[in-house]
Design a protein around this motif. Structure first.
Motif, PDB file in Angstrom:
ATOM      1  N   PRO A 216      -3.443   7.585  25.184  1.00  0.00           N
ATOM      2  CA  PRO A 216      -2.555   6.899  24.221  1.00  0.00           C
ATOM      3  C   PRO A 216      -3.377   6.180  23.170  1.00  0.00           C
ATOM      4  N   ASN A 217      -3.259   6.622  21.942  1.00  0.00           N
ATOM      5  CA  ASN A 217      -4.113   6.081  20.887  1.00  0.00           C
ATOM      6  C   ASN A 217      -3.493   6.400  19.531  1.00  0.00           C
ATOM      7  N   ALA A 218      -3.953   5.708  18.526  1.00  0.00           N
ATOM      8  CA  ALA A 218      -3.603   5.987  17.130  1.00  0.00           C
ATOM      9  C   ALA A 218      -4.790   5.564  16.291  1.00  0.00           C
ATOM     10  N   PHE A 219      -5.036   6.279  15.209  1.00  0.00           N
ATOM     11  CA  PHE A 219      -6.162   5.915  14.356  1.00  0.00           C
ATOM     12  C   PHE A 219      -5.909   6.378  12.934  1.00  0.00           C
ATOM     13  N   ALA A 220      -6.584   5.699  12.009  1.00  0.00           N
ATOM     14  CA  ALA A 220      -6.485   6.016  10.588  1.00  0.00           C
ATOM     15  C   ALA A 220      -7.637   6.914  10.191  1.00  0.00           C
ATOM     16  N   LEU A 221      -7.348   7.886   9.338  1.00  0.00           N
ATOM     17  CA  LEU A 221      -8.364   8.798   8.823  1.00  0.00           C
ATOM     18  C   LEU A 221      -8.350   8.743   7.301  1.00  0.00           C
ATOM     19  N   GLY A 222      -9.525   8.735   6.707  1.00  0.00           N
ATOM     20  CA  GLY A 222      -9.593   8.744   5.259  1.00  0.00           C
ATOM     21  C   GLY A 222      -8.901   7.535   4.663  1.00  0.00           C
ATOM     22  N   SER A 223      -8.183   7.769   3.577  1.00  0.00           N
ATOM     23  CA  SER A 223      -7.505   6.679   2.882  1.00  0.00           C
ATOM     24  C   SER A 223      -5.988   6.736   2.993  1.00  0.00           C
ATOM     25  N   ARG A 224      -5.442   7.889   3.446  1.00  0.00           N
ATOM     26  CA  ARG A 224      -3.975   8.004   3.495  1.00  0.00           C
ATOM     27  C   ARG A 224      -3.526   8.905   4.648  1.00  0.00           C
ATOM     28  N   THR A 225      -4.146   8.767   5.799  1.00  0.00           N
ATOM     29  CA  THR A 225      -3.791   9.612   6.932  1.00  0.00           C
ATOM     30  C   THR A 225      -3.729   8.767   8.196  1.00  0.00           C
ATOM     31  N   LEU A 226      -2.655   8.977   8.966  1.00  0.00           N
ATOM     32  CA  LEU A 226      -2.452   8.250  10.207  1.00  0.00           C
ATOM     33  C   LEU A 226      -2.134   9.259  11.301  1.00  0.00           C
TER      34      LEU A 226
ATOM     35  N   ALA B  98      -3.752  -1.556   8.397  1.00  0.00           N
ATOM     36  CA  ALA B  98      -4.711  -2.536   7.886  1.00  0.00           C
ATOM     37  C   ALA B  98      -6.069  -1.883   7.632  1.00  0.00           C
ATOM     38  N   HIS B  99      -6.447  -0.916   8.475  1.00  0.00           N
ATOM     39  CA  HIS B  99      -7.685  -0.173   8.230  1.00  0.00           C
ATOM     40  C   HIS B  99      -7.585   0.628   6.932  1.00  0.00           C
ATOM     41  N   LEU B 100      -6.423   1.234   6.698  1.00  0.00           N
ATOM     42  CA  LEU B 100      -6.235   1.981   5.450  1.00  0.00           C
ATOM     43  C   LEU B 100      -6.246   1.037   4.256  1.00  0.00           C
ATOM     44  N   GLU B 101      -5.634  -0.113   4.410  1.00  0.00           N
ATOM     45  CA  GLU B 101      -5.583  -1.088   3.318  1.00  0.00           C
ATOM     46  C   GLU B 101      -6.986  -1.548   2.932  1.00  0.00           C
ATOM     47  N   GLY B 102      -7.854  -1.727   3.915  1.00  0.00           N
ATOM     48  CA  GLY B 102      -9.213  -2.204   3.645  1.00  0.00           C
ATOM     49  C   GLY B 102     -10.213  -1.104   3.361  1.00  0.00           C
ATOM     50  N   TYR B 103      -9.772   0.158   3.305  1.00  0.00           N
ATOM     51  CA  TYR B 103     -10.669   1.299   3.082  1.00  0.00           C
ATOM     52  C   TYR B 103     -11.848   1.258   4.065  1.00  0.00           C
TER      53      TYR B 103
ATOM     54  N   ILE C 266       0.859  -1.186   0.000  1.00  0.00           N
ATOM     55  CA  ILE C 266       0.000   0.000   0.000  1.00  0.00           C
ATOM     56  C   ILE C 266       0.894   1.234   0.000  1.00  0.00           C
ATOM     57  N   ASP C 267       0.314   2.373  -0.347  1.00  0.00           N
ATOM     58  CA  ASP C 267       1.050   3.637  -0.349  1.00  0.00           C
ATOM     59  C   ASP C 267       1.308   4.098   1.080  1.00  0.00           C
ATOM     60  N   ARG C 268       2.412   4.806   1.260  1.00  0.00           N
ATOM     61  CA  ARG C 268       2.719   5.358   2.575  1.00  0.00           C
ATOM     62  C   ARG C 268       1.727   6.458   2.917  1.00  0.00           C
ATOM     63  N   PRO C 269       1.175   6.439   4.127  1.00  0.00           N
ATOM     64  CA  PRO C 269       0.215   7.489   4.508  1.00  0.00           C
ATOM     65  C   PRO C 269       0.934   8.734   5.009  1.00  0.00           C
ATOM     66  N   GLU C 270       0.196   9.802   5.120  1.00  0.00           N
ATOM     67  CA  GLU C 270       0.686  11.000   5.792  1.00  0.00           C
ATOM     68  C   GLU C 270       0.535  10.785   7.300  1.00  0.00           C
ATOM     69  N   VAL C 271       1.604  11.055   8.035  1.00  0.00           N
ATOM     70  CA  VAL C 271       1.624  10.771   9.469  1.00  0.00           C
ATOM     71  C   VAL C 271       1.581  12.092  10.234  1.00  0.00           C
ATOM     72  N   TYR C 272       0.674  12.143  11.229  1.00  0.00           N
ATOM     73  CA  TYR C 272       0.515  13.328  12.065  1.00  0.00           C
ATOM     74  C   TYR C 272       0.637  12.928  13.527  1.00  0.00           C
ATOM     75  N   ILE C 273       1.109  13.865  14.337  1.00  0.00           N
ATOM     76  CA  ILE C 273       1.210  13.681  15.774  1.00  0.00           C
ATOM     77  C   ILE C 273       0.239  14.650  16.444  1.00  0.00           C
TER      78      ILE C 273
END
Length: 323
Positions: free
Chosen positions: A112-122, A146-151, A99-106
């Motif tokens: 403490p958490n992490a989540f995927a947004l849209g199709s290319r944002t982490l 994996a969430h980004l991979e599965g849209y 899959i394409d590399r997502p844009e990563v934000y802090i």
């Protein structure tokens, strides 16, 4: 004394008869309208247009929600210079998942958490980086990728739009039925001298059932979507296990995140008291939960990691035998 006592009764019978007539007229007009609608050749086109509109609205909402959430969370882009190990993990995982590399934000999310947004944002929380070891953090990143991979975000948004459209169409049919039934039951209650409300009223059970049906149609889209979301969480966990060098580190990360979230509760802990997440959930809580219980996720991740390790060892044994 007899005349005044009969006047309210006569008025009640008159009002009850009027309600029955009104209900009958409504049924006649409604049945005629339904007949015309069902016999119309444009009904399939109307349904297709409604479904297409729901999908378009859902996609537009999906595209706009990512930018809106990023602005609301006050995120900062995470560059390779600031976090080389995180980007190295993402590079390794995206290559394995193709899959394409997502844009990563802090961001500072309060938990403490992490989540995927849209199709290319982490999005990654500051405290998550300090809480987990590099291997454990890589497990969390694999889950979100994996969430980004599965849209998953796109599919959930489109599914919610369609489900709301279907529920709205069902309500258009059910609400007139509820109104007609209520009018008829009230009219019969007045004529028979029974209360209009309560268990002794005419058709109280039918009206409760119809009210429950309406409430079910209102909450059904959310319940169905949350059930789908829980399934996708399990699927993302399995996918993470398949691409990690140390799958058990992901199980440890889930346990650490659970323990870190138990004492505080995050940004809204002052408004929504957080209780022990390991306590047994009620059926209603389970139905509206977007994530499955963490203990169950940890158990499944450990089982999947053990199965993957056994399969890998078996493959190595067979290669030795062939050579």
């Amino acid at each position: 004394m007899s005349v005044p006592s009969r006047r309210p009764r006569g008025l009640a019978v008159l009002v009850g008869a009027w309600l029955l007539v009104l209900a009958g007229v409504t049924v006649l007009l409604g049945s005629r309208m339904v007949g015309v609608l069902l016999s119309s050749t444009s009904l399939p086109s109307v349904l297709l247009f409604a479904g297409g509109s729901a999908l378009v609205f859902g996609y537009v909402s999906y595209r706009m929600s990512t930018k809106r959430l990023l602005l609301g969370l006050n995120t900062t882009p995470l560059s390779d210079v600031r976090a080389p190990s995180i980007h190295a993990s993402i590079e390794r995982l995206t290559r394995r998942m193709s899959i394409d590399r997502p844009e990563v934000y802090i961001a500072r999310l309060g938990q403490p958490n992490a989540f995927a947004l849209g199709s290319r944002t982490l999005v990654i929380d500051y405290s998550l980086v300090r809480l987990l070891t590099p291997a454990e953090l890589e497990g969390v990143l694999a889950h979100e990728l994996a969430h980004l991979e599965g849209y998953d975000s796109l599919l959930q948004t489109l599914a919610m739009s369609l489900l709301r459209m279907v529920a709205s169409l069902a309500l258009v049919v059910v609400l007139p039925l509820v109104m007609v039934t209520s009018l008829a039951c009230w009219g019969l209650s007045l004529i028979m001298g029974r209360p209009m409300r309560g268990p002794d009223s005419v058709g109280s059970g039918v009206r409760r059932g119809l009210t429950g049906l309406v409430m079910g149609l209102l909450v059904a889209p959310t319940v169905v979507l949350q059930a789908y979301s829980r399934r996708r969480e399990y699927a993302a966990d399995r996918r993470a296990v398949s691409v990690l060098d140390e799958p058990l580190s992901f199980a440890r990360a889930l346990e650490k995140i659970q323990r870190a979230n138990e004492p505080g509760g995050g940004l809204l802990s002052w408004f929504f008291p957080i209780r022990d997440r390991r306590t047994e959930q009620t059926p209603l809580e389970r139905a509206f939960a977007s994530h499955p219980p963490t203990d169950e996720r940890v158990r499944r991740v450990r089982e999947a990691a053990k199965a993957a390790e056994t399969s890998q060892e078996a493959g190595q044994w067979h290669r030795v035998e062939v050579n």
